[in-house]
Design an enzyme around this catalytic site. Sequence first.
Site, PDB file in Angstrom:
ATOM      1  N   GLU A   1      10.430   0.695  10.243  1.00  0.00           N
ATOM      2  CA  GLU A   1      11.415   1.759  10.003  1.00  0.00           C
ATOM      3  C   GLU A   1      10.674   3.062  10.272  1.00  0.00           C
ATOM      4  OE1 GLU A   1      13.074   4.643   8.704  1.00  0.00           O
ATOM      5  OE2 GLU A   1      13.101   3.895   6.643  1.00  0.00           O
TER       6      GLU A   1
ATOM      7  N   GLU B   1      10.447  14.938  15.949  1.00  0.00           N
ATOM      8  CA  GLU B   1      10.699  14.916  14.511  1.00  0.00           C
ATOM      9  C   GLU B   1       9.796  15.949  13.838  1.00  0.00           C
ATOM     10  OE1 GLU B   1       9.367  11.439  12.158  1.00  0.00           O
ATOM     11  OE2 GLU B   1      11.399  11.427  11.358  1.00  0.00           O
TER      12      GLU B   1
ATOM     13  N   CYS C   1      13.461  10.492   7.060  1.00  0.00           N
ATOM     14  CA  CYS C   1      13.492   9.936   8.416  1.00  0.00           C
ATOM     15  C   CYS C   1      14.884  10.059   9.031  1.00  0.00           C
ATOM     16  CB  CYS C   1      13.028   8.502   8.404  1.00  0.00           C
ATOM     17  SG  CYS C   1      13.796   7.539   7.105  1.00  0.00           S
TER      18      CYS C   1
ATOM     19  N   LYS D   1       0.841  -1.202   0.000  1.00  0.00           N
ATOM     20  CA  LYS D   1       0.000   0.000   0.000  1.00  0.00           C
ATOM     21  C   LYS D   1       0.878   1.254   0.000  1.00  0.00           C
ATOM     22  CE  LYS D   1      -1.842   2.416   3.285  1.00  0.00           C
ATOM     23  NZ  LYS D   1      -1.668   3.750   2.679  1.00  0.00           N
TER      24      LYS D   1
ATOM     25  N   GLY E   1       3.688   2.888  13.876  1.00  0.00           N
ATOM     26  CA  GLY E   1       4.548   1.709  14.058  1.00  0.00           C
ATOM     27  C   GLY E   1       4.285   1.005  15.374  1.00  0.00           C
TER      28      GLY E   1
ATOM     29  N   GLY F   1       7.115   4.524   8.353  1.00  0.00           N
ATOM     30  CA  GLY F   1       6.225   5.650   8.605  1.00  0.00           C
ATOM     31  C   GLY F   1       6.431   6.193   9.999  1.00  0.00           C
ATOM     32  N   SER F   2       5.358   6.704  10.590  1.00  0.00           N
ATOM     33  CA  SER F   2       5.497   7.380  11.879  1.00  0.00           C
ATOM     34  C   SER F   2       5.681   6.382  13.022  1.00  0.00           C
ATOM     35  CB  SER F   2       4.261   8.234  12.149  1.00  0.00           C
ATOM     36  OG  SER F   2       3.119   7.417  12.243  1.00  0.00           O
ATOM     37  N   THR F   3       6.347   6.827  14.062  1.00  0.00           N
ATOM     38  CA  THR F   3       6.559   5.989  15.243  1.00  0.00           C
ATOM     39  C   THR F   3       5.225   5.626  15.884  1.00  0.00           C
ATOM     40  OG1 THR F   3       8.744   6.917  15.606  1.00  0.00           O
ATOM     41  CG2 THR F   3       7.674   5.949  17.523  1.00  0.00           C
ATOM     42  N   GLU F   4       4.298   6.573  15.850  1.00  0.00           N
ATOM     43  CA  GLU F   4       2.985   6.348  16.442  1.00  0.00           C
ATOM     44  C   GLU F   4       2.273   5.151  15.795  1.00  0.00           C
ATOM     45  OE1 GLU F   4       0.533   9.585  15.346  1.00  0.00           O
ATOM     46  OE2 GLU F   4      -1.230   8.803  16.400  1.00  0.00           O
TER      47      GLU F   4
HETATM   48  P1  NAI Z   1       1.806   7.579   8.926  1.00  0.00           P
HETATM   49  O1  NAI Z   1       2.677   6.696   9.744  1.00  0.00           O
HETATM   50  O2  NAI Z   1       0.396   7.779   9.365  1.00  0.00           O
HETATM   51  O3  NAI Z   1       1.747   7.005   7.410  1.00  0.00           O
HETATM   52  C1  NAI Z   1       2.674   6.099   6.845  1.00  0.00           C
HETATM   53  C2  NAI Z   1       1.921   4.994   6.128  1.00  0.00           C
HETATM   54  O4  NAI Z   1       1.168   4.251   7.080  1.00  0.00           O
HETATM   55  C3  NAI Z   1       0.908   5.492   5.106  1.00  0.00           C
HETATM   56  O5  NAI Z   1       0.886   4.596   4.025  1.00  0.00           O
HETATM   57  C4  NAI Z   1      -0.398   5.425   5.874  1.00  0.00           C
HETATM   58  O6  NAI Z   1      -1.528   5.301   5.041  1.00  0.00           O
HETATM   59  C5  NAI Z   1      -0.206   4.182   6.702  1.00  0.00           C
HETATM   60  N1  NAI Z   1      -1.014   4.099   7.919  1.00  0.00           N
HETATM   61  C6  NAI Z   1      -1.539   5.110   8.667  1.00  0.00           C
HETATM   62  N2  NAI Z   1      -2.204   4.611   9.724  1.00  0.00           N
HETATM   63  C7  NAI Z   1      -2.105   3.263   9.660  1.00  0.00           C
HETATM   64  C8  NAI Z   1      -2.579   2.177  10.474  1.00  0.00           C
HETATM   65  N3  NAI Z   1      -3.290   2.397  11.577  1.00  0.00           N
HETATM   66  N4  NAI Z   1      -2.256   0.923  10.115  1.00  0.00           N
HETATM   67  C9  NAI Z   1      -1.527   0.681   9.017  1.00  0.00           C
HETATM   68  N5  NAI Z   1      -1.059   1.644   8.205  1.00  0.00           N
HETATM   69  C10 NAI Z   1      -1.335   2.931   8.520  1.00  0.00           C
HETATM   70  O7  NAI Z   1       2.543   8.957   8.756  1.00  0.00           O
HETATM   71  P2  NAI Z   1       1.892  10.369   8.347  1.00  0.00           P
HETATM   72  O8  NAI Z   1       0.609  10.548   9.075  1.00  0.00           O
HETATM   73  O9  NAI Z   1       1.880  10.449   6.879  1.00  0.00           O
HETATM   74  O10 NAI Z   1       2.971  11.377   8.900  1.00  0.00           O
HETATM   75  C11 NAI Z   1       3.010  11.706  10.299  1.00  0.00           C
HETATM   76  C12 NAI Z   1       4.425  11.898  10.735  1.00  0.00           C
HETATM   77  O11 NAI Z   1       5.124  10.673  10.680  1.00  0.00           O
HETATM   78  C13 NAI Z   1       5.252  12.831   9.861  1.00  0.00           C
HETATM   79  O12 NAI Z   1       5.045  14.152  10.201  1.00  0.00           O
HETATM   80  C14 NAI Z   1       6.640  12.348  10.143  1.00  0.00           C
HETATM   81  O13 NAI Z   1       7.135  12.928  11.316  1.00  0.00           O
HETATM   82  C15 NAI Z   1       6.471  10.868  10.361  1.00  0.00           C
HETATM   83  N6  NAI Z   1       6.807  10.086   9.157  1.00  0.00           N
HETATM   84  C16 NAI Z   1       7.977   9.393   9.141  1.00  0.00           C
HETATM   85  C17 NAI Z   1       8.343   8.698   8.012  1.00  0.00           C
HETATM   86  C18 NAI Z   1       9.613   7.953   7.933  1.00  0.00           C
HETATM   87  O14 NAI Z   1      10.137   7.758   6.851  1.00  0.00           O
HETATM   88  N7  NAI Z   1      10.135   7.468   9.022  1.00  0.00           N
HETATM   89  C19 NAI Z   1       7.522   8.700   6.803  1.00  0.00           C
HETATM   90  C20 NAI Z   1       6.283   9.418   6.949  1.00  0.00           C
HETATM   91  C21 NAI Z   1       5.976  10.088   8.084  1.00  0.00           C
HETATM   92 MG    MG Z   2      -0.844   9.363   9.932  1.00  0.00          MG
END
Ligand code: NAI
Ligand code: MG
Length: 491
Positions: free
Chosen positions: A269, A400, A303, A195, A252, A247-250
Amino acid sequence: MTDIEQKRDRAPVPKDWAYAPAPESRDIVRLRERYGHFVGGEWLEPTETYETISPATEEQLALIGQGTEQDVDRAVTAAREAFANGWSGLPGSERAKYLFRIARILQERSREFAVLESLNGGKPIKESRDVDLPLAAAHFFYYAGWADKLEYAFPNRRPKPVGVAGQIIPWNFPLLMLAWKIAPAIACGNTVVLKPAETTPLTALLFCDVLRQAELPPGVVNIVTGDGRTGAAIVDHEGVDKIAFTGSTEVGKAIQRRLAGTGKKLTLELGGKAANIVFDDSALDQAVEGIVNGIYFNQGHVCCAGSRLFAQESIYEPLVEKLKRRLETLRVGDPLDKNTDVGAINSQFQLEKIQELVEAGKEEGAEIYQPHCRLPEKGYWFVPTVFTNVAQSYRIAQEEIFGPVLSVLTFRTPEEAVEKANNTPYGLSAGVWTEKGSRILWMAQQLRAGVVWANTFNRFDPTSPFGGYKESGFGREGGLHGLEPYLRFDE
Ligand code: NAI
Ligand code: MG
């Protein structure tokens, strides 16, 4: 042409060195009005759609499917069938051929992908063209090479594919993260349901075209689009054997809680708050380039971004002075312009998050510096920003920001640098700038970070494992290490 100023006895010098616009043409990209999910090699009509936009102009680019539990179920079923009906049993040398083909097609179509990546995500074309695309192809080339050598990579451990991998990726490096996830998975004989992030689905959808061109058997790779609800449906599906998340730590942490006790394999990651540490014996101009690349590359949506600069006190002033001067030369604007250094912020949501943290930095007492620049009226933009006078306790030093915002702190001794650098819940990356080799090695041992760059920053290579400590996650992607999460060694 710019005006020429006549200086008495010297040669004429232009008054204004600004670059003329150099936009990359969009014509190479052919968008459909509406996209479905790619399941079992076919396009599945979505029941619900949302619009994806260009963050630089806010124009609508296409309608995208919001994947439901049923869509995810069909994708997992297709992946399971493909796994059982041949893919997992194919000799590694045969699997490799498909990966090599995918890599070559990505190279052949790299301009098309680069333009689309910049259009949908807002990153400068020179980055998508020179970083994202070459690295994405390189990952397929690299893992193609391992496909028939798994027995040698893990001698006497009888490596076997895990099964169906559910992969959830973010919006900062859409195609590159797809490559990081898909290449090792299918090289090892797994099948995939991936996804992309909701704001940047278009290169993943174009990639489906590459899969067809490469004649990858249907169902080996399935792409389902949608937001976090679709991601959660993948995480919860019983037919998925392994989850890989970036994606986000939250999110994760939430995924880890949901998977506890299910027996599914997991790699995470997550975020970072990397220290970029500059010692007084380093080449300052070179360090300034590294600092700029560390935090303003990809608008700071990285990240492993070097978001905390630690300057040794004795060079603090000249370093910050040079940095500020360098910021004046960064060109912020149209991602499709070949001269752009800093593009658009990926989404309104992310822009608001950056704005909120920058306000917090000002309120807590840090001193803000932003160069002069004119921002486009439409779209999401943020001026490259430096905070000085930052205390370790400030939110801008702890959290972050994921935007083009640098917090500058100071240190006196190497021990103090290590202590401050490690004073974070994260541990993804770090940078060290010094002329002394012995100090680089000592620092690399002390820093709790998955990657430590020395006299450079944000360098990536498929042969080199990448991943974090602590709240930055676990598991490694890239290199030999990156194969392991996609293999089981139980019999
Ligand atoms: P996010 O963690 O919500 O999104 C990343 C991916 O996870 C997206 O594909 C999203 O659709 C999916 N996702 C969201 N909720 C989910 C769930 N409950 N179960 C499974 N998949 C889920 O990150 P978001 O909201 O785009 O960004 C928030 C913050 O996270 C950013 O401001 C940044 O600080 C951090 N972030 C870190 C990244 C990294 O590379 N480590 C990448 C993106 C965001
Ligand atoms: Mg999110």
